[in-house]
Design a protein around this motif. Structure first.
Motif: not given
Length: 122
Positions: A111-116
């Motif tokens: 999510r949004d370029g990061l790991i959620a």
């Protein structure tokens, strides 16, 4: 989060995994906890060995503990993509943990370029 149908995943080259996942995997392998934690969203969760760790503090504790409990080698042997947010990175591990050999799926939701979310399972 919604359940992910991993059976819909299509194989991709490990080189085609998103940069965030690659950066996390490199940091995890190097046991660089700070760099690994930086790849997660503030509300991320990691599930490993049936336990879920939420937020940067718990994820940091999990990484610190998991990376020092056993000595092992890890090789990224396959990757798959469900959609733009969900990826599976399969690792072959060999070491001094019970059983000595394992193939583990590192299932990422971005999510949004990061790991959620990261779920590690056989």
């Amino acid at each position: 989060m919604d359940a992910i149908d991993w059976s819909r995943a299509s194989r991709i080259s490990p080189d085609d995994l998103p940069e965030t996942i690659t950066q996390y995997l490199v940091a995890h392998q190097a046991r660089d906890v700070d760099a690994a934690v930086a790849r997660f969203t503030p509300d991320a969760s990691v599930t490993d060995e049936g336990r879920t760790h939420r937020g940067p503090g718990q994820i940091r504790d999990w990484l610190s503990h998991s990376s020092s409990e056993y000595t092992y080698t890890s090789e990224l042997v396959a990757a798959a993509r469900v959609d733009d947010r969900n990826y599976d990175a399969v690792h072959h591990l060999e070491g001094d943990f019970p059983g000595g050999v394992a193939d583990l799926h590192f299932r990422f939701t971005l999510r949004d370029g990061l790991i959620a979310r990261l779920v590690i399972e056989p």
